[in-house]
Design a protein around this motif. Structure first.
Motif, PDB file in Angstrom:
ATOM      1  N   PHE A   7       0.825  -1.211   0.000  1.00  0.00           N
ATOM      2  CA  PHE A   7       0.000   0.000   0.000  1.00  0.00           C
ATOM      3  C   PHE A   7       0.861   1.265   0.000  1.00  0.00           C
ATOM      4  O   PHE A   7       1.730   1.426   0.861  1.00  0.00           O
ATOM      5  N   ASP A   8       0.592   2.171  -0.928  1.00  0.00           N
ATOM      6  CA  ASP A   8       1.066   3.542  -0.786  1.00  0.00           C
ATOM      7  C   ASP A   8       0.235   4.163   0.342  1.00  0.00           C
ATOM      8  O   ASP A   8      -0.769   3.581   0.785  1.00  0.00           O
ATOM      9  N   MET A   9       0.628   5.337   0.826  1.00  0.00           N
ATOM     10  CA  MET A   9      -0.121   5.949   1.927  1.00  0.00           C
ATOM     11  C   MET A   9      -0.909   7.181   1.491  1.00  0.00           C
ATOM     12  O   MET A   9      -2.139   7.141   1.372  1.00  0.00           O
ATOM     13  N   MET A  13      -4.431   5.547   0.769  1.00  0.00           N
ATOM     14  CA  MET A  13      -5.157   5.150   1.981  1.00  0.00           C
ATOM     15  C   MET A  13      -5.713   6.350   2.723  1.00  0.00           C
ATOM     16  O   MET A  13      -6.828   6.320   3.242  1.00  0.00           O
ATOM     17  N   THR A 105       0.803  -7.742   4.313  1.00  0.00           N
ATOM     18  CA  THR A 105       0.569  -6.343   3.947  1.00  0.00           C
ATOM     19  C   THR A 105       1.720  -5.470   4.420  1.00  0.00           C
ATOM     20  O   THR A 105       2.320  -5.714   5.470  1.00  0.00           O
ATOM     21  N   VAL A 107       3.146  -1.083   4.134  1.00  0.00           N
ATOM     22  CA  VAL A 107       3.030   0.288   3.641  1.00  0.00           C
ATOM     23  C   VAL A 107       4.362   0.672   3.008  1.00  0.00           C
ATOM     24  O   VAL A 107       5.417   0.488   3.613  1.00  0.00           O
ATOM     25  N   THR A 109       5.977   3.996   1.277  1.00  0.00           N
ATOM     26  CA  THR A 109       5.683   5.407   1.056  1.00  0.00           C
ATOM     27  C   THR A 109       6.938   6.259   1.016  1.00  0.00           C
ATOM     28  O   THR A 109       7.975   5.876   1.568  1.00  0.00           O
ATOM     29  N   VAL A 116       4.840   8.627   9.146  1.00  0.00           N
ATOM     30  CA  VAL A 116       4.084   7.416   8.809  1.00  0.00           C
ATOM     31  C   VAL A 116       3.533   6.758  10.067  1.00  0.00           C
ATOM     32  O   VAL A 116       2.343   6.417  10.144  1.00  0.00           O
ATOM     33  N   LEU A 120      -0.509   6.356  10.760  1.00  0.00           N
ATOM     34  CA  LEU A 120      -1.104   5.015  10.830  1.00  0.00           C
ATOM     35  C   LEU A 120      -1.746   4.776  12.192  1.00  0.00           C
ATOM     36  O   LEU A 120      -2.819   4.167  12.286  1.00  0.00           O
ATOM     37  N   PHE A 129      -1.093  -3.931   9.410  1.00  0.00           N
ATOM     38  CA  PHE A 129       0.079  -4.098   8.548  1.00  0.00           C
ATOM     39  C   PHE A 129       1.168  -4.927   9.204  1.00  0.00           C
ATOM     40  O   PHE A 129       1.440  -4.793  10.401  1.00  0.00           O
ATOM     41  N   SER A 132       6.317  -1.807   7.342  1.00  0.00           N
ATOM     42  CA  SER A 132       6.273  -0.587   6.538  1.00  0.00           C
ATOM     43  C   SER A 132       7.685  -0.223   6.133  1.00  0.00           C
ATOM     44  O   SER A 132       8.654  -0.593   6.799  1.00  0.00           O
ATOM     45  N   CYS A 134       9.754   3.290   4.543  1.00  0.00           N
ATOM     46  CA  CYS A 134       9.529   4.724   4.356  1.00  0.00           C
ATOM     47  C   CYS A 134      10.614   5.366   3.505  1.00  0.00           C
ATOM     48  O   CYS A 134      11.645   4.745   3.203  1.00  0.00           O
TER      49      CYS A 134
END
Length: 218
Positions: A7-9, A13, A105, A107, A109, A116, A120, A129, A132, A134
């Motif tokens: 997922f992009d943020m 989202m 999953t 993130v 971004t 972030v 979140l 998630f 992630s 970043c």
């Protein structure tokens, strides 16, 4: 076989792009500059160095972009704290389904780690998630594929087992370059033809993504 969703943020989202744009309008006006929506769209999905370059080209090398970005982030943080973090339609339903059905999953971004984690947590979606990655954890930001390739490494999946969800052209190109299927959910800008052709699909919202996954069309 699909095993992981990346997922992009911002803009994907979190319904943050319009708030960000408003913040830039306010700060640019204070400095005697006009931030247009057309110029803002050129920033979407770019790494921080690319954003700096765009501002300096548009408003001059002496434009205090670091200070402006800090003020815009403070403006957004204040709004998110007082009014809540606005999430995109279908996000919670999609995240719940993925968790309940054992999809991995992450993130991925361009935003920094602190921002972030705060977003979140405030949006109450951090627990959905597995991980992630970043912008300050990669050497090259989108449209370079590094962030998505590292996402696959973190999750222990191959690119052909993953799906990227993106709203920006830079993100689409990054996923395409990583040889990962990408679905675009446009936010402020519909992708130009050359980027649209790189996508597996372009849909209206995250509910449509959930339907595709449930119907095993990915």
């Amino acid at each position: 076989m699909l095993k992981a969703v990346i997922f992009d943020m911002d803009g994907l989202m979190i319904d943050s792009e319009r708030v960000t744009f408003d913040g830039y309008v306010i700060e640019c006006n204070k400095l005697g500059h006009t931030m247009t929506k057309e110029f803002y769209k050129t920033l979407l999905g770019k790494p921080i160095t690319g954003i700096y370059d765009q501002f300096h080209k548009e408003f001059g090398e002496d434009f205090p972009i670091e200070e402006v970005i800090q003020k815009v982030h403070a403006y957004m943080a204040d709004l998110f704290e007082t009014k809540g973090v606005p999430v995109k339609p279908g996000l919670i339903e999609l995240l719940k389904y993925l968790k309940e059905n054992n999809y991995k999953t992450i993130v991925a971004t361009s935003s920094n780690r602190h921002r972030v984690d705060v977003i979140l947590e405030n949006a109450k979606i951090a627990s959905y998630f597995d991980d992630s990655i970043c912008g300050d954890e990669v050497s090259k930001g989108k449209p370079n594929p590094e962030v998505f390739l590292k996402s696959c490494e973190k999750l222990g999946v191959s690119p052909d087992e993953a799906l990227v969800l993106e709203d920006s052209e830079a993100g689409i190109l990054a996923a395409y370059s990583a040889d990962i299927r990408v679905i675009c959910i446009p936010d402020m800008k519909y992708p130009e033809k050359e980027y649209a052709e790189m996508t597996h699909d372009i849909v209206d919202n995250l509910n449509d993504v959930l339907t595709l996954i449930k119907d095993q069309q990915l």
